[in-house]
Design an enzyme around this catalytic site. Structure first.
Site, PDB file in Angstrom:
ATOM      1  CB  THR A  44      -1.171  -0.020   1.182  1.00 57.67           C
ATOM      2  OG1 THR A  44      -1.872   1.031   0.946  1.00 57.67           O
ATOM      3  CG2 THR A  44      -0.279   0.072   2.530  1.00 57.67           C
ATOM      4  CE  LYS A  85      -1.870   0.795  -3.436  1.00 59.60           C
ATOM      5  NZ  LYS A  85      -3.307   0.708  -3.539  1.00 59.60           N
ATOM      6  CB  ALA A 132      -5.254  13.235 -10.637  1.00 60.97           C
ATOM      7  N   GLY A 133      -4.516  10.955  -7.925  1.00 59.70           N
ATOM      8  CA  GLY A 133      -3.353  10.108  -7.010  1.00 59.70           C
ATOM      9  C   GLY A 133      -3.376   8.531  -7.611  1.00 59.70           C
ATOM     10  N   GLY A 134      -2.850   7.972  -6.589  1.00 64.57           N
ATOM     11  CA  GLY A 134      -2.404   6.493  -7.189  1.00 64.57           C
ATOM     12  C   GLY A 134      -3.972   5.739  -7.249  1.00 64.57           C
TER      13      GLY A 134
HETATM   14  P1  NAP Z   1      -3.383   9.913  -3.116  1.00 65.59           P
HETATM   15  O1  NAP Z   1      -2.283   9.257  -4.034  1.00 65.59           O
HETATM   16  O2  NAP Z   1      -2.718  10.989  -2.036  1.00 65.59           O
HETATM   17  O3  NAP Z   1      -4.248  10.809  -3.947  1.00 65.59           O
HETATM   18  C1  NAP Z   1      -5.234  11.809  -3.617  1.00 65.59           C
HETATM   19  C2  NAP Z   1      -5.263  12.967  -4.638  1.00 65.59           C
HETATM   20  O4  NAP Z   1      -6.377  13.903  -4.180  1.00 65.59           O
HETATM   21  C3  NAP Z   1      -4.025  13.846  -4.401  1.00 65.59           C
HETATM   22  O5  NAP Z   1      -3.515  14.326  -5.953  1.00 65.59           O
HETATM   23  C4  NAP Z   1      -4.305  14.965  -3.508  1.00 65.59           C
HETATM   24  O6  NAP Z   1      -3.709  16.126  -3.842  1.00 65.59           O
HETATM   25  C5  NAP Z   1      -6.052  15.208  -4.327  1.00 65.59           C
HETATM   26  N1  NAP Z   1      -6.652  15.916  -3.363  1.00 65.59           N
HETATM   27  C6  NAP Z   1      -6.635  16.348  -2.103  1.00 65.59           C
HETATM   28  N2  NAP Z   1      -7.576  16.942  -1.748  1.00 65.59           N
HETATM   29  C7  NAP Z   1      -8.178  17.495  -2.771  1.00 65.59           C
HETATM   30  C8  NAP Z   1      -9.367  18.519  -2.965  1.00 65.59           C
HETATM   31  N3  NAP Z   1      -9.844  19.057  -2.179  1.00 65.59           N
HETATM   32  N4  NAP Z   1      -9.499  18.583  -4.273  1.00 65.59           N
HETATM   33  C9  NAP Z   1      -9.124  17.767  -5.343  1.00 65.59           C
HETATM   34  N5  NAP Z   1      -7.922  17.025  -5.186  1.00 65.59           N
HETATM   35  C10 NAP Z   1      -7.576  16.779  -3.965  1.00 65.59           C
HETATM   36  O7  NAP Z   1      -4.333   9.071  -2.473  1.00 65.59           O
HETATM   37  P2  NAP Z   1      -4.765   7.521  -2.906  1.00 65.59           P
HETATM   38  O8  NAP Z   1      -4.088   6.384  -2.306  1.00 65.59           O
HETATM   39  O9  NAP Z   1      -5.043   7.783  -4.393  1.00 65.59           O
HETATM   40  O10 NAP Z   1      -6.313   7.542  -2.290  1.00 65.59           O
HETATM   41  C11 NAP Z   1      -7.524   8.469  -2.431  1.00 65.59           C
HETATM   42  C12 NAP Z   1      -8.582   8.007  -1.538  1.00 65.59           C
HETATM   43  O11 NAP Z   1      -8.900   6.823  -2.314  1.00 65.59           O
HETATM   44  C13 NAP Z   1      -8.129   7.698  -0.058  1.00 65.59           C
HETATM   45  O12 NAP Z   1      -9.485   8.022   0.524  1.00 65.59           O
HETATM   46  C14 NAP Z   1      -8.236   6.014   0.047  1.00 65.59           C
HETATM   47  O13 NAP Z   1      -8.525   5.531   1.348  1.00 65.59           O
HETATM   48  C15 NAP Z   1      -9.106   5.678  -1.007  1.00 65.59           C
HETATM   49  N6  NAP Z   1      -8.788   4.415  -1.591  1.00 65.59           N
HETATM   50  C16 NAP Z   1      -9.885   3.227  -1.422  1.00 65.59           C
HETATM   51  C17 NAP Z   1      -9.435   2.203  -2.029  1.00 65.59           C
HETATM   52  C18 NAP Z   1     -10.638   1.202  -1.888  1.00 65.59           C
HETATM   53  O14 NAP Z   1     -10.274  -0.020  -2.250  1.00 65.59           O
HETATM   54  N7  NAP Z   1     -11.716   1.361  -1.738  1.00 65.59           N
HETATM   55  C19 NAP Z   1      -8.327   1.762  -2.490  1.00 65.59           C
HETATM   56  C20 NAP Z   1      -7.143   2.895  -2.548  1.00 65.59           C
HETATM   57  C21 NAP Z   1      -7.535   4.100  -2.070  1.00 65.59           C
HETATM   58  P3  NAP Z   1      -2.256  16.591  -2.978  1.00 65.59           P
HETATM   59  O15 NAP Z   1      -1.411  15.269  -3.090  1.00 65.59           O
HETATM   60  O16 NAP Z   1      -2.057  17.496  -3.544  1.00 65.59           O
HETATM   61  O17 NAP Z   1      -3.045  16.596  -1.580  1.00 65.59           O
END
Ligand code: NAP
Length: 277
Positions: free
Chosen positions: A56, A60, A124-126
């Site tokens: 995680t 990744k 647009a994250g992971g």
């Molecule tokens: P991540 O890599 O940190 O990506 C999140 C993105 O959202 C970042 O680019 C962040 O920008 C952006 N962001 C934050 N606040 C924002 C706002 N107010 N408006 C627009 N963009 C914003 O995180 P991730 O790993 O992709 O995970 C994202 C979410 O998905 C988490 O809540 C995680 O728990 C969930 N998730 C769920 C599963 C599932 O199986 N259901 C799997 C993976 C992830 P900055 O980096 O600049 O803050």
């Protein structure tokens, strides 16, 4: 599971329930490691008797160079450049991405049609990368993305345009520019909504009855975005199904046996209930 942090993870509950149900003598453990400790950790996998591993944030992408990608399920894994599942095969390690297959299965289970549909994406994250790749592979009509970090949208655009030439992917400069009133599906892949008191990123008047809202967050089960969407008559889903199916697919790679999905689902739901009480 390897990551940093990992203590919040619900995966041990889900996998250990499945092992117990099938009488498999195995245990799912959490390994929180610093980046500089990864070489030693991977060198010791066999000694630690680790047969399989979930990965995680933030590893990744970093773990790619320890594995050989298994592209039987996904021919573009190298280009996507992120895995969440590793299986030991003798001296070698095979890498898979079950975020992509898990999200795809959950869409199918919920009968969420994406082919030729117009999609708005927050984040647009992971996780967004896996989701957008899955949507493009399912022939979604178009995707518009908003993230506070425009560079991340650009990285995903480059990837998708290389793998799916002609696919309509656009960057929005604000939530307003996502044009949600004219979209079929809205997906939240930002962490906004995990904390109590988080604001709703989308105004209620943008939601509509024809909209499906899918929030990747699973804790809390109903985010402010999902509550607002349901209040406007939209179909609203949390990320529990994606979490479950990525776990079930990983379990099948780990064990070579069909995952007891209902047992894993029940364990996940109980674990979340324990967290929230
Ligand atoms: P991540 O890599 O940190 O990506 C999140 C993105 O959202 C970042 O680019 C962040 O920008 C952006 N962001 C934050 N606040 C924002 C706002 N107010 N408006 C627009 N963009 C914003 O995180 P991730 O790993 O992709 O995970 C994202 C979410 O998905 C988490 O809540 C995680 O728990 C969930 N998730 C769920 C599963 C599932 O199986 N259901 C799997 C993976 C992830 P900055 O980096 O600049 O803050």
């Amino acid at each position: 599971m390897l990551g940093m942090p990992v203590s919040h993870s619900l995966s041990p509950a889900m996998h250990n329930a499945a092992f117990a149900h099938l009488g498999i003598n195995a245990q799912y453990q959490l390994f929180q490691k610093q980046p500089q400790d990864l070489d030693v950790f991977f060198a010791q996998l066999a000694d630690l008797r680790i047969e399989g591993l979930n990965v995680t944030i933030p590893y990744k992408e970093k773990v790619l160079h320890y594995v050989t990608l298994d592209r039987t399920a996904d021919s573009h894994l190298q280009e996507v450049g992120a895995i969440n599942t590793i299986v030991r095969r003798g001296q070698a390690l095979a890498g898979f991405n079950t975020d992509i297959s898990g999200f795809t299965k959950d869409l199918q289970e919920k009968s969420i049609e994406v082919k030729a549909r117009s999609i708005a994406m927050l984040g647009a994250g992971g996780a967004a990368k896996a989701v957008i790749y899955a949507l493009a592979r399912l022939n979604a009509g178009d995707i518009t993305i908003f993230d506070i970090d425009a560079g991340k949208i650009n990285d995903i655009s480059v990837l998708i345009k290389r793998l799916f030439p002609g696919f309509k992917l656009r960057a929005a400069g604000s939530v307003e520019e996502l044009n949600i009133p004219h979209k079929d599906l809205l997906i939240n892949a930002t962490p906004v909504g995990m904390k109590a008191g988080d604001a709703c990123l989308v105004k209620k008047e943008y939601m509509h009855k024809g909209l499906v809202v899918y929030d990747l967050i699973y804790n809390p089960r109903e985010t402010v975005l999902l509550r607002t969407a349901a209040g406007a008559g939209a179909r609203a889903y949390n990320g529990l199904g994606m979490l479950l199916h990525q776990g079930a697919d990983s379990f099948e790679y780990f064990t070579g046996r069909p995952a007891p999905v209902e047992i894993m689902k029940e364990a996940l739901e109980n674990a979340i209930a324990r967290l929230t009480h």
